[in-house]
Design an enzyme around this catalytic site. Structure first.
Site, PDB file in Angstrom:
ATOM      1  N   GLY A  41       0.743  -1.212   0.131  1.00 24.57           N
ATOM      2  CA  GLY A  41      -0.055   0.234  -0.027  1.00 24.57           C
ATOM      3  C   GLY A  41       0.854   1.375  -0.080  1.00 24.57           C
ATOM      4  N   ASP A  96       0.727   3.603   4.670  1.00 25.39           N
ATOM      5  CA  ASP A  96      -0.266   4.348   3.814  1.00 25.39           C
ATOM      6  C   ASP A  96      -1.213   4.851   4.588  1.00 25.39           C
ATOM      7  OD1 ASP A  96      -1.009   1.560   4.152  1.00 25.39           O
ATOM      8  OD2 ASP A  96      -1.813   1.330   2.159  1.00 25.39           O
ATOM      9  N   ASP A  99      -5.519   2.099  10.570  1.00 19.58           N
ATOM     10  CA  ASP A  99      -6.888   1.683  10.670  1.00 19.58           C
ATOM     11  C   ASP A  99      -7.173   1.327  11.911  1.00 19.58           C
ATOM     12  OD1 ASP A  99      -9.591   1.314   9.717  1.00 19.58           O
ATOM     13  OD2 ASP A  99      -9.140  -0.776   8.987  1.00 19.58           O
ATOM     14  N   ASP A 155      -5.526  -0.156  -2.370  1.00 19.41           N
ATOM     15  CA  ASP A 155      -6.242  -1.331  -3.415  1.00 19.41           C
ATOM     16  C   ASP A 155      -7.593  -1.670  -2.869  1.00 19.41           C
ATOM     17  OD1 ASP A 155      -5.223  -3.045  -1.018  1.00 19.41           O
ATOM     18  OD2 ASP A 155      -5.900  -4.663  -2.232  1.00 19.41           O
TER      19      ASP A 155
END
Ligand code: 5GP
Length: 173
Positions: A41, A96, A99, A155
């Protein structure tokens, strides 16, 4: 599957990348850096970021994943590890998106065990609402809402990584 219009444009991203690189260059002035990109990522963010960092650096990569489609498995798998000996070095981990925090927390512990001189984290996106594990982000690009995003390296099912912008991704209902 629907990719919405840019949520963060290429220009907004590039401006932020330069700002982050300037902060890093300032903080490590006179030193050297090992920049580690978390693949896949972070590949685009990483390559743009290092172009603007002004201190001497070496680069390395780790391939890690805790995700299957859009659901987190809560488990981190390492598919490829760094080759560099980071003992006694100043290291920056480039991600990236943060979360749940599970991936970065796992990698942070893993690298701290190798006794770097310092270890900092740079993440382009922060989905704070979803955090399960607290992880310090030293250089942060954007805080974003709890939406699944694609583009600029990110992605869905390994697609859309090549988009130069970031868009919100919706499964068609
Ligand atoms: P965490 O371990 O923090 O839950 O997840 C981090 C990884 O999950 C990221 O490196 C990224 O690969 C994936 N991820 C989390 N949120 C998103 C998202 O909105 N879009 C995409 N494409 N990947 C995400």
């Amino acid at each position: 599957m629907v990719v919405g219009k840019p949520f963060l444009t290429a220009e907004q991203i590039q401006d932020k990348v330069k700002t982050l690189a300037d902060m890093i260059s300032r903080d490590y002035e006179g030193g050297e850096l090992v920049a580690i990109g978390i693949l896949k990522g972070a590949f685009m963010f990483f390559s743009d970021l290092v172009k603007h960092i002004k201190v001497p650096l070496t680069i390395d990569f780790i391939i890690a994943s805790s995700y299957i489609k859009t659901e987190t498995t809560g488990e981190v798998k390492i598919y490829y590890d760094i080759r560099e000996d980071i003992t006694g070095k100043d290291v920056i981990l480039v991600e990236d998106i943060v979360d749940t925090g599970i991936t970065l927390n796992y990698l942070r512990e893993r690298f701290l065990n190798r006794s770097p001189r310092s270890l900092k984290i740079c993440a382009l996106l922060d989905k704070k609402e979803r955090r399960l594990v607290d992880v310090p982000i030293d250089y942060k690009g954007f805080e974003i809402p709890n939406e699944y995003v694609v583009g600029y390296g990110l992605d869905f099912d390994d697609k859309y990584r090549n988009l130069p912008y970031i868009a919100i991704f919706k499964k068609r209902v």
